[in-house]
Design a protein around this motif. Structure first.
Motif, short mmCIF file in Angstrom:
data_model
loop_
_atom_site.label_atom_id
_atom_site.label_comp_id
_atom_site.label_asym_id
_atom_site.label_seq_id
_atom_site.Cartn_x
_atom_site.Cartn_y
_atom_site.Cartn_z
N LEU A 89 0.88 -1.16 0.00
CA LEU A 89 0.00 0.00 0.00
C LEU A 89 0.92 1.22 0.00
CD1 LEU A 89 -3.05 0.71 0.15
CD2 LEU A 89 -2.80 0.87 2.62
N PHE A 90 1.21 1.70 -1.19
CA PHE A 90 2.18 2.77 -1.33
C PHE A 90 1.48 4.08 -1.67
CE2 PHE A 90 6.05 -0.10 -2.47
CZ PHE A 90 6.05 -0.56 -1.17
N GLN A 91 2.21 5.15 -1.43
CA GLN A 91 1.63 6.48 -1.63
C GLN A 91 1.21 6.73 -3.07
OE1 GLN A 91 4.33 9.27 0.09
NE2 GLN A 91 2.86 10.93 -0.15
N ASN A 92 1.95 6.13 -4.00
CA ASN A 92 1.59 6.35 -5.41
C ASN A 92 0.59 5.29 -5.90
OD1 ASN A 92 3.08 4.09 -5.67
ND2 ASN A 92 4.70 4.96 -6.93
N PHE A 93 0.04 4.54 -4.97
CA PHE A 93 -1.06 3.58 -5.20
C PHE A 93 -0.66 2.35 -6.01
CE2 PHE A 93 -2.92 7.96 -5.89
CZ PHE A 93 -3.08 8.23 -4.55
N ALA A 94 0.32 2.48 -6.91
CA ALA A 94 0.70 1.35 -7.78
C ALA A 94 -0.51 0.74 -8.48
CB ALA A 94 1.47 0.30 -6.98
N LEU A 95 -1.35 1.60 -9.04
CA LEU A 95 -2.52 1.14 -9.80
C LEU A 95 -2.28 1.40 -11.28
CD1 LEU A 95 -5.33 2.73 -7.59
CD2 LEU A 95 -4.63 0.33 -7.60
N VAL A 96 -2.99 0.65 -12.12
CA VAL A 96 -2.94 0.90 -13.55
C VAL A 96 -4.06 1.90 -13.87
CG1 VAL A 96 -3.14 -0.15 -15.84
CG2 VAL A 96 -2.16 -1.46 -13.94
N GLY A 97 -3.68 3.12 -14.24
CA GLY A 97 -4.64 4.21 -14.36
C GLY A 97 -5.72 3.98 -15.41
N SER A 98 -5.34 3.32 -16.51
CA SER A 98 -6.31 3.17 -17.59
C SER A 98 -7.27 2.01 -17.35
CB SER A 98 -5.57 2.93 -18.91
OG SER A 98 -4.75 1.80 -18.77
N ALA A 99 -6.96 1.15 -16.38
CA ALA A 99 -7.82 -0.01 -16.10
C ALA A 99 -8.88 0.35 -15.06
CB ALA A 99 -6.97 -1.16 -15.61
N THR A 100 -9.95 -0.43 -15.03
CA THR A 100 -11.03 -0.16 -14.08
C THR A 100 -10.60 -0.55 -12.66
OG1 THR A 100 -11.94 -2.37 -14.29
CG2 THR A 100 -12.78 -0.69 -15.83
N ALA A 101 -11.39 -0.08 -11.70
CA ALA A 101 -11.13 -0.43 -10.29
C ALA A 101 -11.12 -1.95 -10.14
CB ALA A 101 -12.20 0.20 -9.40
N SER A 102 -12.11 -2.59 -10.75
CA SER A 102 -12.24 -4.04 -10.64
C SER A 102 -11.02 -4.76 -11.22
CB SER A 102 -13.53 -4.47 -11.35
OG SER A 102 -13.58 -5.84 -11.43
N THR A 103 -10.57 -4.33 -12.39
CA THR A 103 -9.40 -4.97 -13.01
C THR A 103 -8.17 -4.78 -12.14
OG1 THR A 103 -10.30 -4.66 -15.21
CG2 THR A 103 -7.92 -4.97 -15.07
#
Ligand SMILES: Nc1ncnc2c1ncn2[C@@H]1O[C@H](COP(=O)(O)OP(=O)(O)OP(=O)(O)O)[C@@H](O)[C@H]1O
Length: 222
Positions: A89-103
């Motif tokens: 759980l990092f400050q920059n979230f490490a999420l894929v911005g173009s993908a949906t929350a579910s993905t």
């Protein structure tokens, strides 16, 4: 996944060139515990989390988790350990911005529990973090705080044995800071070990113990 083994930091050191960040760090972090890693800016809090998270090497010493010494894992072993055991759980979230929350939540999973069950657990996790019904929203359309909550929902669904949280509440309001802490507490109630690198006195006070990195090379423990 319930954790039954502690993380043992054994005489761990990190230096960059001649600069010692921390040395002689020894501690046992038990399942069910939240440990706050504190210390001034630049004392090496993120570096310690990254060493435990297999994102960076320690310079000396051992990090023992069950049969593994994390400082000596080969590439494939490290990849499996990261996939099976670690949650970030990092400050920059490490999420894929173009993908949906579910993905984004599904991407963190070792294996799918089956489509229907997975859909239900993603829905429940998003509801837990106050984002009910946002499964199909692309992450780039969410605010910073909402993105951090998607990362939190991803942790809930993955349920890792070790959670490494680097300044997880730095950009959140008080309500969401409490949400993060509550969810991390729920994870430790399931047996997870949580390490939080933080400057927040409130977060540190809520932890079960504190590892304070005190430069130039000292460490104090509370
Ligand atoms: N690859 C690198 N090479 C050399 N020095 C580095 C490297 N990575 C980090 N450092 C240094 O190590 C020190 C510790 O960094 P780290 O991010 O772990 O500190 P921190 O305690 O988390 O700081 P903050 O509270 O400001 O986030 C910093 O001074 C940083 O510049």
């Amino acid at each position: 996944m319930t954790s039954t083994v502690p993380i043992i930091l054994d005489d761990l050191s990190k230096r960059y060139g001649t600069r010692v960040l921390w040395q002689g760090l020894s501690a046992t972090l038990n399942p069910g515990e939240i440990a706050a890693v504190t210390g001034p800016s630049g004392s090496g809090k993120s570096t310690l989390l990254n060493a435990i998270g297999l994102l960076e090497n320690a310079s000396a010493g051992r990090i023992l988790v069950g049969d593994h010494d994390l400082t000596r894992l080969r590439f494939g072993q490290a990849r499996r350990f990261r996939r099976d055991t670690l949650g970030y759980l990092f400050q920059n979230f490490a999420l894929v911005g173009s993908a949906t929350a579910s993905t984004n939540i599904r991407l963190g999973l070792v294996r799918s529990p089956g489509r229907e069950l997975l859909t239900r657990s993603i829905g429940a996790a998003l509801e837990r973090v106050g984002l009910a019904g946002r499964e199909r929203t692309p992450v780039f359309q969410l605010s910073g705080g909402e993105q951090q909550r998607v990362a939190l929902a991803r942790l809930i669904v993955k349920n890792p044995r070790i959670i490494l949280a680097d300044e997880p509440t730095a950009s959140l309001d008080a309500g969401n800071e409490k949400l993060v802490l509550d969810v991390l507490r729920e994870r430790t109630a399931e047996g997870a070990i949580v390490l939080i690198a933080t400057h927040s006195a409130a977060l540190a006070a809520a932890a079960d113990r504190t590892l304070t990195l005190a430069p130039p090379a000292g460490i104090s423990r509370g």
